[in-house]
Design a protein around this motif. Structure first.
Motif: not given
Length: 499
Positions: A422-431, A229-231, A327-332, A495-497
């Motif tokens: 449907d069946n999407a994943k939360i991106s590690r960049l979320f938030g 996922t692009a930053f 998979p598709r990711y939810i970034v925003a 990520n630590a938080g």
């Protein structure tokens, strides 16, 4: 959506939004007597707003008459709306913000919120939101608000509340033309090339085209074996969704693959040299119905259909994901952000105006489509548009609670949108928000060099083999490694938080 993990995240986000709303601070609000949310203010004001787009005579007529009549009645205000063409929107908007012009409200994409906050262009909205934004809070999910929270404060209103997984990683195609050459769907890069080749043989006035800015992510789905996922839209960095590691994209083998593909597309004519670097020409060609495909945005097939059918009444649009099984990711969940400038004279009224839009479906339809019976009508549960333009882009305020599909949008396109997550994943960049302040000098230099040196490689006009080495040397000299190190530091702390 992922189950237990997503539920815990959303619970924490909701709690965070409540805390922020209760403890927010806003230092630039009107002080004259106003009633709380839902009441009509005592004093009449003119709200000055900036929006992107080209104003038509119909839009001006609507603002000057029906809209301002209702706003005077409901909010005791007049809306003074300034439109800036898309091609020059960011440049002119930033000039207005940097010089402190007294605008009260403007739109831009979510990625710009952090930068505008750092530059002091915008003000925190917590107190205003709590006092005057109850309809916004009611109709926009708490996780959407989280996107625009920085340092414990709310800096923008995330106006869109709709499906968003994989946004800007799909490709939108002229489905009617695809079917006219005996094809039914797009699943691979080879399919895109075949579509262009077959159409070009029939009519060479059609362009291939896939944006050279956001188009990278569309191609990543096939060209990379990893889930990336692009930053942000600048395409300097990415995150590996599988490992959580940040990726130095421009120095990666994947960047090399994309650049070589773009170079090949220029040779084949899929990317037209006359369109590269000329945003207005791209818009003109799309408005003329000459683009075969471009980057999708989950709902773009619906959003652009009216324009496409204005050029060609038989036009159909559809969005596809390359490597559709990935998979598709939810970034925003909302890429749309309404901000109130630090210099705003009527910050309270700006919040009240946004809140008014989501007060009811009648207000929502009115601000977007105009007067029912004059500019639109309801037919079999869908909206029949009677004009070719909108005062405020529907996608900027698209909300699941109020959404009604237009009559010209096929049911399968509506189904694609409503089930996109449907069946999407939360991106590690979320938030995550990158605070560029520690490296603002280097970041400015990096972006200048990137635009000068890498845009030509990204577009395929300069070959990777001939141009990359010197471009990368200049990027590093500008401070690229320092920027990447600071980004990794902040991302690791973020990520630590995490729970």
């Amino acid at each position: 959506m992922p189950s237990r993990w997503l539920l815990s995240i959303l619970t924490l986000i909701l709690a965070s939004a409540i805390v922020v709303a209760c403890n927010g601070d806003n230092e630039n609000t009107e002080t004259s007597g106003k009633e709380t949310d839902g009441g009509k203010p005592d004093d009449f004001v003119t709200l000055k707003m900036i929006m992107p787009g080209d104003e038509s005579a119909r839009m001006r007529e609507f603002v000057d008459n029906e809209l301002n009549d209702r706003l005077k009645n409901d909010l005791n205000m007049k809306l003074e709306l300034t439109y800036i063409p898309w091609g020059s929107y960011q440049q002119k908007l930033e000039l207005s913000l940097s010089t402190g012009e007294d605008y009260d409200l403007f739109w831009h994409g979510t990625p710009f919120v952090s930068g505008y906050k750092s530059k002091g262009y915008i003000q925190p909205l917590d107190e205003l939101l709590q006092k005057y934004g109850q309809n916004l809070i009611k109709n926009i999910p708490a996780e959407n608000f989280k996107l625009d929270q920085i340092d414990g404060k709310q800096w923008a209103i995330p106006s869109q509340a709709f499906t968003s997984a994989g946004k800007f990683t799909s490709v939108m195609v002229r489905q009617d033309l695809l079917e006219s050459v005996g094809m039914t769907e797009i699943r691979t890069i080879a399919d895109l090339e075949a579509f262009y080749r077959k159409m070009h043989a029939i009519d060479p006035s059609y362009y291939g085209y896939l944006e050279t800015d956001r188009g990278h992510e569309v191609l990543w789905r096939e060209l990379s074996g990893e889930n990336l996922t692009a930053f942000d839209e600048r395409n300097l960095f990415a995150v590996n969704e599988d490992t959580g590691e940040l990726v130095n994209y421009v120095e990666s083998d994947l960047y090399k693959k994309v650049a070589h593909l773009r170079e090949d597309w220029v040779k084949k004519g899929i990317i037209d040299k006359n369109l590269v670097g000329n945003p207005q020409s791209k818009i003109d060609q799309e408005n003329a119905g000459k683009l075969l495909f471009r980057v999708g945005a989950v709902s773009r097939a619906m959003e652009n259909l009216q324009t496409a059918q204005k050029a060609d009444s038989g036009a159909k649009l559809r969005e596809y994901f390359l490597a559709p099984d990935k998979p598709r990711y939810i970034v925003a969940p909302s890429n749309e952000a309404y901000m109130i400038p630090a210099a705003a004279k009527h910050a309270e009224r700006a919040m009240m105006f946004m809140n008014w839009i989501l007060k009811s479906k009648d207000n929502y339809n009115f601000i977007i489509f105009g007067v029912e019976g004059k500019y639109y009508r309801i037919e079999n549960g869908k909206i029949k548009l009677l004009t070719n333009d909108q005062l405020m882009y529907e996608w900027m305020w698209r909300n699941k609670n109020y959404f009604t599909a237009p009559t010209n949008v096929p049911d399968d396109v509506v189904r694609d949108m409503l089930h996109n997550d449907d069946n999407a994943k939360i991106s590690r960049l979320f938030g995550f928000h990158f605070n560029e302040e520690p490296v603002k000098k280097e970041m400015a230099q990096v972006l200048t060099v990137y635009k000068e040196k890498f845009d030509l490689i990204n577009s395929g006009l300069v070959g990777y083999n001939s141009g990359f080495s010197s471009a990368m040397t200049a990027l590093k000299k500008a401070g690229y490694d320092k920027v990447f190190a600071e980004l990794k530091k902040q991302f690791n702390e973020f990520n630590a938080g995490r729970p």
